[in-house]
Enzyme design. Structure first.
Site, short mmCIF file in Angstrom:
data_model
loop_
_atom_site.label_atom_id
_atom_site.label_comp_id
_atom_site.label_asym_id
_atom_site.label_seq_id
_atom_site.Cartn_x
_atom_site.Cartn_y
_atom_site.Cartn_z
N ASN A 1 0.86 -1.20 0.00
CA ASN A 1 0.00 0.00 0.00
C ASN A 1 0.89 1.24 0.00
O ASN A 1 1.54 1.54 1.00
CB ASN A 1 -0.88 -0.04 1.27
N TRP A 2 0.88 1.94 -1.12
CA TRP A 2 1.78 3.09 -1.25
C TRP A 2 1.23 4.35 -0.57
O TRP A 2 1.93 5.35 -0.46
CB TRP A 2 2.03 3.42 -2.72
N LYS A 3 -0.01 4.29 -0.18
CA LYS A 3 -0.66 5.47 0.45
C LYS A 3 -0.49 6.70 -0.47
O LYS A 3 -0.55 6.57 -1.68
CB LYS A 3 -0.11 5.71 1.85
N GLU B 1 -6.71 4.56 8.14
CA GLU B 1 -6.52 5.99 7.84
C GLU B 1 -7.78 6.59 7.22
O GLU B 1 -8.09 7.76 7.42
CB GLU B 1 -5.29 6.16 6.93
N SER C 1 3.55 -2.24 10.26
CA SER C 1 5.01 -2.25 10.49
C SER C 1 5.68 -3.55 10.07
O SER C 1 6.59 -4.05 10.75
CB SER C 1 5.33 -1.91 11.96
N GLY D 1 2.92 -1.34 4.26
CA GLY D 1 2.92 0.09 3.95
C GLY D 1 4.31 0.57 3.60
O GLY D 1 4.80 0.36 2.49
N GLU E 1 -5.28 -5.16 10.78
CA GLU E 1 -4.26 -4.12 10.92
C GLU E 1 -4.48 -3.37 12.22
O GLU E 1 -5.28 -2.41 12.26
CB GLU E 1 -4.37 -3.14 9.75
N GLY F 1 2.51 2.09 10.84
CA GLY F 1 3.47 3.21 10.75
C GLY F 1 4.21 3.48 12.05
O GLY F 1 4.92 4.49 12.15
N HIS G 1 -9.59 1.11 5.36
CA HIS G 1 -8.26 1.23 5.97
C HIS G 1 -8.38 2.18 7.17
O HIS G 1 -9.14 3.14 7.13
CB HIS G 1 -7.26 1.78 4.94
C1 PEP Z 1 -0.75 0.13 6.15
O1 PEP Z 1 -0.96 1.32 6.18
O2 PEP Z 1 -1.58 -0.62 5.62
C2 PEP Z 1 0.47 -0.36 6.77
C3 PEP Z 1 0.51 -1.61 7.09
O3 PEP Z 1 1.48 0.54 6.98
P1 PEP Z 1 2.95 0.23 7.60
O4 PEP Z 1 3.43 -1.06 7.02
O5 PEP Z 1 3.78 1.39 7.21
O6 PEP Z 1 2.75 0.11 9.08
#
Ligand code: PEP
Length: 268
Positions: free
Chosen positions: A11-13, A103, A218, A239, A173, A179, A101
């Protein structure tokens, strides 16, 4: 025996514009060619504006790479300025879409009912919704994880009566892990995913055994292998480690090595 083919999605956000995306996917494709990732589905999930360019690279280079979107409208068409419909994404070669998600839930006030309607719209438009669920730090501290997961998943599956479990994915998640640099332990990720499968059984019956449930939060090349070891974890949503081709390839290498070794088999 039920087979669940593992997925690792990046997921590039809100990162990488379409020019950067072309370079990224081209390099990722070269790295994938040098690896054996045939046992898993690899998916990139770029911003909307990158989708067309990324889809062209995938097609031109014949890459074994799935294309996902980060969000989709709950509406199919109409006067909904700024929205993007599932059928439009499908037409671009997108096959999977993140729904709910954390976010989106936090910054864009997406509630459980909207997540459920959006998952239904994704299915109508021919996409696989990847339904994201997870508890916050406070909910975890209050011992409310199971209850939060039941509420979030129940809201969606309650709306999707009769859906084929193979047309859905779930991503566990934990919000506190996203993050933060602190991933869940493999034991916690495994037990949350097992709990989600039990919850899914209440709606899908035995078909819940074919539902793919991922862990996200993470994930890195260092922890990826252990995070896919528990039997109910069917892959990873990644992410920040997916933002460079080398970083994502590192995660993919760790996961495929794990499946190749005796620790996990994608076929159960
Ligand atoms: C995500 O936002 O789906 C995610 C898993 O981010 P990260 O790996 O950076 O924690």
């Amino acid at each position: 025996m039920t087979e669940r083919r593992p997925i690792v999605a990046g997921n590039w956000k809100l990162h990488l514009d379409h020019v950067e995306a072309v370079h990224h996917v081209t390099e990722l494709g070269m790295r994938l060619r040098a690896m054996d990732v045939a046992s898993i589905d690899v998916v990139v999930v770029p911003p909307f504006t990158d989708l067309r360019s990324v889809s062209s690279v995938i097609e031109a280079e014949k890459l074994e790479l799935g294309l996902g979107a980060q969000h989709v409208s709950e509406f199919d068409q109409g006067a909904y300025t700024g929205e993007v419909a599932a059928a439009m994404l499908s037409r671009l070669g997108v096959t999977i879409v993140l729904v709910g998600h954390s976010e989106r839930r936090t910054f864009f006030h997406m509630d459980d009912a909207t997540v459920a309607r959006t998952a239904a719209a994704a299915l109508r438009g021919g996409l696989t919704p990847m339904i994201c669920v997870g508890e916050s730090e406070d909910e975890r501290a209050d011992g409310a994880t199971d209850e939060v997961l039941a509420r979030q998943l129940g809201a969606v599956l309650g709306e999707l009566a009769g859906v084929d479990a193979e047309r859905l994915c779930v991503a566990y998640e934990p919000v506190w892990a996203i993050g933060s640099g602190t991933a869940a332990t493999p034991e916690d990720a495994g037990s949350a995913c097992a709990h989600l499968r039990k919850l899914a059984e209440q709606h899908l019956g035995e078909a819940a055994a074919s539902l793919r449930i991922l862990y996200g939060g993470s994930v890195s090349a260092d922890n990826a292998a252990e995070l896919v070891t528990p039997p109910d974890v069917d892959g990873l949503l990644v992410g920040s480690a997916s933002l460079t081709p080398a970083g994502f390839a590192g995660v993919l290498g760790a996961v495929t090595d794990c499946y190749r070794s005796s620790r996990r088999s994608p076929r159960r």
